[in-house]
Scaffold this active site. Structure first.
Site, mmCIF file in Angstrom:
data_model
loop_
_atom_site.group_PDB
_atom_site.id
_atom_site.type_symbol
_atom_site.label_atom_id
_atom_site.label_comp_id
_atom_site.label_asym_id
_atom_site.label_seq_id
_atom_site.Cartn_x
_atom_site.Cartn_y
_atom_site.Cartn_z
ATOM 1 N N ASP A 76 35.637 -38.745 -60.300
ATOM 2 C CA ASP A 76 34.748 -38.600 -61.462
ATOM 3 C C ASP A 76 34.898 -39.835 -62.341
ATOM 4 O O ASP A 76 35.810 -40.648 -62.156
ATOM 5 C CB ASP A 76 35.033 -37.318 -62.254
ATOM 6 C CG ASP A 76 36.501 -37.175 -62.632
ATOM 7 O OD1 ASP A 76 37.105 -38.175 -63.077
ATOM 8 O OD2 ASP A 76 37.055 -36.073 -62.487
ATOM 9 N N LYS A 95 29.277 -37.221 -60.785
ATOM 10 C CA LYS A 95 29.045 -35.794 -60.616
ATOM 11 C C LYS A 95 28.202 -35.282 -61.779
ATOM 12 O O LYS A 95 28.544 -35.506 -62.937
ATOM 13 C CB LYS A 95 30.394 -35.072 -60.571
ATOM 14 C CG LYS A 95 30.327 -33.570 -60.402
ATOM 15 C CD LYS A 95 31.733 -32.980 -60.330
ATOM 16 C CE LYS A 95 32.499 -33.202 -61.627
ATOM 17 N NZ LYS A 95 33.829 -32.561 -61.612
#
Length: 310
Positions: free
Chosen positions: A167, A190
């Protein structure tokens, strides 16, 4: 110098004591019938430099209370200095207000540890480095990056590697590993388009034909890392492996990771392995005992700890 082990991860404490060639301090950490915790130090520690090893992992509240009561017992036993060695610092994910009328529990836990009697804290890969500022006592936050980098170099020697952050928030951590390995960095972007719609994983970076190493600090349910591994393979990656410092692995995480296209998941032993982890075919643990032992030795001798960060 005295080393005292609570109950959350006794094998790690024993390994640290063996690395320092010291016995564990005799102590009793037990429960009454109603599960109240009682701690008794069974040898003289007056004027000693004492290190208490306790991860606040599952069951987090029980292990936290064990640590707090042990710190209080040591303070009342006239220890000269008490260092709380917390390989996994529970509640670290609650390091900010996530919404209106919510707590900052990491700050509360920092206050509890300080008030219970700790003079300093030694920990590993805090979820957010800023948590060090929650304490009004010295905090040494060690990193697993050097340990991971050595293992990756040995395990993946001669292969075309790409380090991947699962992430955007983990980019700094992943970049540190990529820098050590002199390799490229990719990022998983994401996002959830709207409520009720599954997350979309976009890969930023060219992973085609490369052996990808996902790097993170905590794996709990494992869902994000499994989805990230899927996304990498769909974008042409040759393989996906994972290096995570703290293997919380709650619920069905071990089974989920076993069924995912993850070649290896490597964690440290900051949290004691469950039976499911021990028999897993693709989850392995690296020991942090030598790293903790060296840091504790340097703290006791009042020498520099910062070189261990390199």
């Amino acid at each position: 110098m005295k080393i005292l082990a609570c109950n959350s991860n006794r094998p790690l404490a024993e390994a640290v004591a063996a690395a320092l060639n010291l016995p564990l301090t005799q102590a009793s950490v037990r429960r009454f019938a109603d599960l109240e915790i009682f701690v008794e130090i069974q040898e003289n520690i007056r004027g000693e430099d004492v290190f208490v090893i306790q991860s606040t992992s599952y069951p987090a509240n029980d292990n936290l209370m064990e640590l707090l009561i042990t710190l209080d017992a040591l303070r009342r036993s006239s220890a000269r200095r008490i260092t709380a060695v917390i390989p996994y610092f529970g509640y670290a994910r609650q390091d900010r207000k996530s919404g209106p009328r919510t707590p900052i529990s990491a700050k509360l836990v920092a206050n509890l540890i300080t008030q219970a009697g700790a003079d300093r804290v030694l920990t590993l890969d805090l979820h957010a480095g800023q948590i060090q500022g929650f304490f009004d006592i010295p905090v040494d936050n060690l990193f697993a990056a050097p340990l991971f980098a050595r293992d990756i170099q040995e395990r993946f020697k001669g292969r075309d590697l790409m380090v991947v952050s699962p992430d955007v928030g983990g980019v700094v951590r992943a970049r540190a590993i990529a820098t050590r390995l002199h390799t490229d960095l990719a990022i998983i972007d994401k996002r959830r388009p709207r409520a009720g719609v599954s997350e979309v994983m976009n890969v930023i970076g060219d992973v085609d034909g490369r052996d990808c190493i996902l790097v993170d600090d905590i794996v709990d349910s494992g869902g994000t890392l499994c989805n990230a591994a899927d996304a990498l393979l769909k974008n042409g990656a040759r393989s996906a492996s994972v290096y995570v410092t703290h293997g919380v692995l709650s619920g069905g995480a071990v089974a989920r990771i076993g069924a995912a296209p993850i070649q290896h998941m490597i964690t440290t032993d900051s949290i004691q392995a469950t039976e499911a982890v021990r028999i897993s075919s693709n989850i392995k643990q690296l020991t942090i005992a030598p790293l903790l032992a060296e840091a504790m030795r340097r703290i006791s001798e009042e020498s520099s700890v910062s070189t261990l960060f390199n």
